[in-house]
Design an enzyme around this catalytic site. Structure first.
Site, PDB file in Angstrom:
ATOM      1  N   LYS A   1       0.846  -1.200   0.000  1.00 22.66           N
ATOM      2  CA  LYS A   1       0.000   0.000   0.000  1.00 22.66           C
ATOM      3  C   LYS A   1       0.890   1.261   0.000  1.00 22.66           C
ATOM      4  O   LYS A   1       0.587   2.251  -0.683  1.00 22.66           O
ATOM      5  CB  LYS A   1      -0.922  -0.008   1.216  1.00 22.66           C
ATOM      6  CG  LYS A   1      -1.757   1.246   1.411  1.00 22.66           C
ATOM      7  CD  LYS A   1      -2.831   1.436   0.360  1.00 22.66           C
ATOM      8  CE  LYS A   1      -3.577   2.752   0.600  1.00 22.66           C
ATOM      9  NZ  LYS A   1      -4.588   3.042  -0.396  1.00 22.66           N
TER      10      LYS A   1
ATOM     11  N   LYS B   1      -0.571  11.744   5.698  1.00 21.79           N
ATOM     12  CA  LYS B   1      -0.361  10.637   6.646  1.00 21.79           C
ATOM     13  C   LYS B   1       0.368   9.488   5.951  1.00 21.79           C
ATOM     14  O   LYS B   1       1.322   8.913   6.478  1.00 21.79           O
ATOM     15  CB  LYS B   1      -1.728  10.192   7.174  1.00 21.79           C
ATOM     16  CG  LYS B   1      -1.728   9.054   8.158  1.00 21.79           C
ATOM     17  CD  LYS B   1      -2.251   7.722   7.658  1.00 21.79           C
ATOM     18  CE  LYS B   1      -3.564   7.680   6.977  1.00 21.79           C
ATOM     19  NZ  LYS B   1      -3.998   6.332   6.567  1.00 21.79           N
TER      20      LYS B   1
HETATM   21  P1  NAD Z   1     -13.071   8.022   8.012  1.00 27.50           P
HETATM   22  O1  NAD Z   1     -12.488   9.070   8.888  1.00 27.50           O
HETATM   23  O2  NAD Z   1     -14.197   8.360   7.093  1.00 27.50           O
HETATM   24  O3  NAD Z   1     -13.568   6.773   8.909  1.00 27.50           O
HETATM   25  C1  NAD Z   1     -12.907   6.317  10.043  1.00 27.50           C
HETATM   26  C2  NAD Z   1     -13.966   6.005  11.093  1.00 27.50           C
HETATM   27  O4  NAD Z   1     -13.303   5.454  12.238  1.00 27.50           O
HETATM   28  C3  NAD Z   1     -14.749   7.230  11.561  1.00 27.50           C
HETATM   29  O5  NAD Z   1     -16.129   7.011  11.363  1.00 27.50           O
HETATM   30  C4  NAD Z   1     -14.375   7.348  13.041  1.00 27.50           C
HETATM   31  O6  NAD Z   1     -15.447   7.807  13.849  1.00 27.50           O
HETATM   32  C5  NAD Z   1     -14.022   5.925  13.377  1.00 27.50           C
HETATM   33  N1  NAD Z   1     -13.171   5.787  14.555  1.00 27.50           N
HETATM   34  C6  NAD Z   1     -12.030   6.448  14.857  1.00 27.50           C
HETATM   35  N2  NAD Z   1     -11.536   6.032  16.044  1.00 27.50           N
HETATM   36  C7  NAD Z   1     -12.407   5.088  16.496  1.00 27.50           C
HETATM   37  C8  NAD Z   1     -12.453   4.288  17.674  1.00 27.50           C
HETATM   38  N3  NAD Z   1     -11.522   4.403  18.616  1.00 27.50           N
HETATM   39  N4  NAD Z   1     -13.482   3.439  17.820  1.00 27.50           N
HETATM   40  C9  NAD Z   1     -14.444   3.321  16.872  1.00 27.50           C
HETATM   41  N5  NAD Z   1     -14.446   4.052  15.730  1.00 27.50           N
HETATM   42  C10 NAD Z   1     -13.446   4.931  15.560  1.00 27.50           C
HETATM   43  O7  NAD Z   1     -11.834   7.412   7.203  1.00 27.50           O
HETATM   44  P2  NAD Z   1     -11.880   6.577   5.832  1.00 27.50           P
HETATM   45  O8  NAD Z   1     -11.800   7.502   4.667  1.00 27.50           O
HETATM   46  O9  NAD Z   1     -12.969   5.559   5.924  1.00 27.50           O
HETATM   47  O10 NAD Z   1     -10.445   5.858   5.911  1.00 27.50           O
HETATM   48  C11 NAD Z   1     -10.183   4.750   6.754  1.00 27.50           C
HETATM   49  C12 NAD Z   1      -8.824   4.177   6.367  1.00 27.50           C
HETATM   50  O11 NAD Z   1      -8.859   3.770   4.981  1.00 27.50           O
HETATM   51  C13 NAD Z   1      -7.657   5.166   6.487  1.00 27.50           C
HETATM   52  O12 NAD Z   1      -6.532   4.499   6.994  1.00 27.50           O
HETATM   53  C14 NAD Z   1      -7.436   5.632   5.035  1.00 27.50           C
HETATM   54  O13 NAD Z   1      -6.090   6.038   4.801  1.00 27.50           O
HETATM   55  C15 NAD Z   1      -7.777   4.365   4.286  1.00 27.50           C
HETATM   56  N6  NAD Z   1      -8.205   4.596   2.893  1.00 27.50           N
HETATM   57  C16 NAD Z   1      -9.084   5.595   2.605  1.00 27.50           C
HETATM   58  C17 NAD Z   1      -9.466   5.811   1.269  1.00 27.50           C
HETATM   59  C18 NAD Z   1     -10.427   6.912   0.902  1.00 27.50           C
HETATM   60  O14 NAD Z   1     -10.547   7.206  -0.298  1.00 27.50           O
HETATM   61  N7  NAD Z   1     -11.114   7.540   1.856  1.00 27.50           N
HETATM   62  C19 NAD Z   1      -8.948   4.984   0.258  1.00 27.50           C
HETATM   63  C20 NAD Z   1      -8.095   3.947   0.595  1.00 27.50           C
HETATM   64  C21 NAD Z   1      -7.718   3.760   1.928  1.00 27.50           C
END
Ligand code: NAD
Length: 291
Positions: free
Chosen positions: A168, A236
């Site tokens: 990744k 990040k």
């Molecule tokens: P996001 O912020 O939309 O979702 C993360 C969720 O985790 C939030 O709803 C938050 O409330 C929850 N959370 C945080 N701490 C918590 C805890 N202690 N207990 C329970 N819930 C908790 O983020 P996202 O865009 O869904 O991304 C998630 C991961 O996927 C990241 O590592 C990101 O780099 C990766 N990612 C994102 C994308 C994208 O396009 N958004 C693409 C590929 C990978």
């Protein structure tokens, strides 16, 4: 069909959990924010009031959380409350070191652990077409196959625990660097009076072609930077890449430069824009204001 706890129901985790419900699994979700819980309940999942409640007596525990610290915190609770033999799959993008730590600590408690970061963004999560790079044991990969099939299209075991995160990191290195170069190419063409739109069409069809040129050339030319994938998240990821490169003792000069450009985008206040907004940094370096 499995009983699954899904922690982290945000942009990516929400639709992924929905696909698991649709595939017939019994999914219990937990998130700090109520929005994700409401959506999962509407999709036919169950909701829990804590990580402990969500993970108790489940076949599979999944996390999809923003960063290392969130995974460390939630996984510590998983260690305490999940049953022996539970399969833990972390879809978050974090450092290979933290994924290795989940595997080492998980094995001590009788858990089976996979790191499985994804590529494909929100559309990939919504459409169930993510690409998934998986680190861990072959037997655990095989027992997670139904989960990967429900949320993804292309997936592969790429090595031991942490290897999914390494792949990744390589993905994000190429994506960030490509955006930086496409941004420079646009300014070069516009600056010397070439038709940048037609120019990018030609580039997309030749050796310079890429998925980024295919999907983003129009929005970049229009200076439309709605996310997509936010600069903040790519910032990040550049930290993860730099840490991984240090661990591997591999210099990444192009990556270092890309990391600085992404840091500049953030410092300029563009953290919540799509990562194609690297074009704004290139414009600023050229003394230009966005059209
Ligand atoms: P996001 O912020 O939309 O979702 C993360 C969720 O985790 C939030 O709803 C938050 O409330 C929850 N959370 C945080 N701490 C918590 C805890 N202690 N207990 C329970 N819930 C908790 O983020 P996202 O865009 O869904 O991304 C998630 C991961 O996927 C990241 O590592 C990101 O780099 C990766 N990612 C994102 C994308 C994208 O396009 N958004 C693409 C590929 C990978």
């Amino acid at each position: 069909m499995s009983t699954i706890a899904f922690i982290g129901l945000g942009i990516m985790g929400g639709p992924m959990a929905g696909h698991l419900v649709a595939a017939g699994h019994e999914v219990t979700g937990y998130d700090l924010s109520p929005a994700g819980l409401d959506k999962l309940a509407a999709a036919g999942g169950a909701v829990a009031g804590s990580v402990a409640e969500a993970v108790r007596d489940k076949d599979i525990v999944i996390t999809m959380l923003p960063q290392d610290e969130h995974v460390e915190q939630v996984f510590t609770e998983v260690l305490e409350h999940a049953a022996t033999g539970t399969l833990y799959i972390d879809f978050s993008t974090i450092t290979p070191r933290t994924s290795e730590w989940t595997a080492t600590e998980g094995v001590k408690k009788g858990l089976r652990v996979l790191d499985a970061p994804v590529s494909g963004g929100e559309p990939g999560a919504v459409n169930g077409t993510l690409s998934i790079m998986i680190g861990g044991e072959q037997a655990d990969f095989e027992s997670a196959r139904a989960v990967f099939e429900a949320v993804g299209k292309t997936f592969a075991l790429v090595g031991p625990n942490g290897a999914g995160q390494v792949v990744k990191a390589a993905n994000q290195l190429v994506v960030g660097g490509t955006y930086a170069l496409v941004a420079e190419a646009i300014l070069l063409m516009e600056g010397l009076g070439a038709d940048a739109e037609k120019g990018l069409d030609v580039l997309a069809g030749g050796l310079a072609g890429s998925r980024i040129l295919e999907l983003k050339r129009k929005s970049m030319l229009e200076r439309s930077f709605q996310p997509g994938f936010r600069i903040d998240l790519h910032h990040k990821d550049m930290g993860i890449i730099q840490q991984a490169a240090r661990q591997a003792e591999v210099p990444i000069p192009m990556g270092a430069l890309t990391a600085q450009l992404i840091a500049a985008a953030r410092a300029m206040g563009h953290g919540s824009l799509d990562h194609s907004a690297l074009l704004l940094v290139a414009e600023s370096l050229a003394g230009k204001k966005s059209a």
